[in-house]
Design a protein around this motif. Structure first.
Motif, PDB file in Angstrom:
ATOM      1  N   GLY A  56     -19.647 -26.456  57.810  1.00  0.00           N
ATOM      2  CA  GLY A  56     -19.381 -25.105  58.304  1.00  0.00           C
ATOM      3  C   GLY A  56     -20.276 -24.720  59.469  1.00  0.00           C
ATOM      4  N   LEU A  57     -21.491 -25.255  59.484  1.00  0.00           N
ATOM      5  CA  LEU A  57     -22.419 -24.997  60.580  1.00  0.00           C
ATOM      6  C   LEU A  57     -22.149 -25.901  61.784  1.00  0.00           C
ATOM      7  CD1 LEU A  57     -25.782 -24.637  58.612  1.00  0.00           C
ATOM      8  CD2 LEU A  57     -24.741 -22.878  60.051  1.00  0.00           C
ATOM      9  N   GLY A  58     -21.420 -26.994  61.573  1.00  0.00           N
ATOM     10  CA  GLY A  58     -21.166 -27.941  62.656  1.00  0.00           C
ATOM     11  C   GLY A  58     -22.375 -28.789  62.991  1.00  0.00           C
ATOM     12  N   ILE A  59     -23.098 -29.232  61.977  1.00  0.00           N
ATOM     13  CA  ILE A  59     -24.324 -29.998  62.204  1.00  0.00           C
ATOM     14  C   ILE A  59     -24.063 -31.496  62.252  1.00  0.00           C
ATOM     15  CG2 ILE A  59     -25.834 -28.243  61.222  1.00  0.00           C
ATOM     16  CD1 ILE A  59     -25.236 -31.255  59.112  1.00  0.00           C
ATOM     17  N   ARG A  60     -25.049 -32.213  62.745  1.00  0.00           N
ATOM     18  CA  ARG A  60     -25.011 -33.672  62.722  1.00  0.00           C
ATOM     19  C   ARG A  60     -25.397 -34.122  61.318  1.00  0.00           C
ATOM     20  NH1 ARG A  60     -29.058 -35.950  66.572  1.00  0.00           N
ATOM     21  NH2 ARG A  60     -30.446 -35.964  64.801  1.00  0.00           N
ATOM     22  N   GLY A  61     -24.615 -35.007  60.756  1.00  0.00           N
ATOM     23  CA  GLY A  61     -24.831 -35.464  59.392  1.00  0.00           C
ATOM     24  C   GLY A  61     -25.267 -36.893  59.369  1.00  0.00           C
ATOM     25  N   PRO A  62     -25.148 -37.544  58.273  1.00  0.00           N
ATOM     26  CA  PRO A  62     -24.571 -37.038  57.035  1.00  0.00           C
ATOM     27  C   PRO A  62     -25.594 -36.248  56.216  1.00  0.00           C
ATOM     28  CG  PRO A  62     -25.199 -39.317  56.720  1.00  0.00           C
ATOM     29  CD  PRO A  62     -25.499 -38.971  58.164  1.00  0.00           C
ATOM     30  N   VAL A  63     -25.103 -35.306  55.435  1.00  0.00           N
ATOM     31  CA  VAL A  63     -25.969 -34.564  54.522  1.00  0.00           C
ATOM     32  C   VAL A  63     -26.083 -35.370  53.245  1.00  0.00           C
ATOM     33  CG1 VAL A  63     -26.196 -32.473  53.142  1.00  0.00           C
ATOM     34  CG2 VAL A  63     -25.421 -32.321  55.513  1.00  0.00           C
TER      35      VAL A  63
END
Length: 167
Positions: A56-63
């Motif tokens: 949802g934040l559009g972050i670089r992953g992976p989480v």
């Protein structure tokens, strides 16, 4: 805090896909300075929810679970809010969290196992508690005897998610 009021309250989440979708809704609403404290037993879905928040934040992953590194920072891929994902399970006190030098003002901070440790990071925060069924009672046979059963949970077992604003 920027999470909309319509996300407050309790809901039943049927599986990992739904947990990630809830996370996407939360992540889309988070802004720098927002702190989210995640509480729940092992396997409840804290990291799955955080994965959705990251999307949802559009972050670089992976989480992934930050259990062994304690904290991971995920920069935004879209010029938005970065995500700091913290696992406070092995921390003994809030001062240890302070030693991590987290950029709370410039990030959305998600703290797994953060109850009692992360609350000092901000004057107000979001508390998300995830619970899951761990056992059950029911009629065991035609004689109507009640027995206690241990329920083996898989990733698709329903969870109850309660979202509240603190204090």
């Amino acid at each position: 805090m920027s999470v909309p009021d319509d996300l407050l309250g309790q809901r039943v989440i049927d599986g990992p896909g739904d947990m990630e979708e809830l996370g996407r809704l939360i992540g889309a609403a988070l802004a720098p300075g927002d702190v989210v404290v995640l509480t729940g037993p092992l396997g409840a879905g804290k990291t799955t929810l955080t994965r959705g928040i990251g999307e949802g934040l559009g972050i670089r992953g992976p989480v992934q679970s930050p259990t062994f590194v304690i904290a991971r920072t995920h920069p935004s891929l879209v010029g938005g809010t970065p995500l700091v994902h913290v696992d406070a399970y092995r921390l003994g006190a809030a001062v240890e969290l302070d030693d991590l030098d987290i950029d709370v003002a410039g990030s959305a901070v998600i703290v797994e196992w953060g109850r009692g440790v992360a609350e000092y990071l901000a004057d107000s925060w979001w508390e998300i508690e995830i619970s899951r069924q761990t056992g059950g009672r029911g009629v065991d046979n035609a004689c109507g005897e009640i027995a206690v059963h241990t329920v083996e949970l898989d990733a698709d077992a329903p969870r109850t998610v309660t979202i509240s604003r603190r204090p």
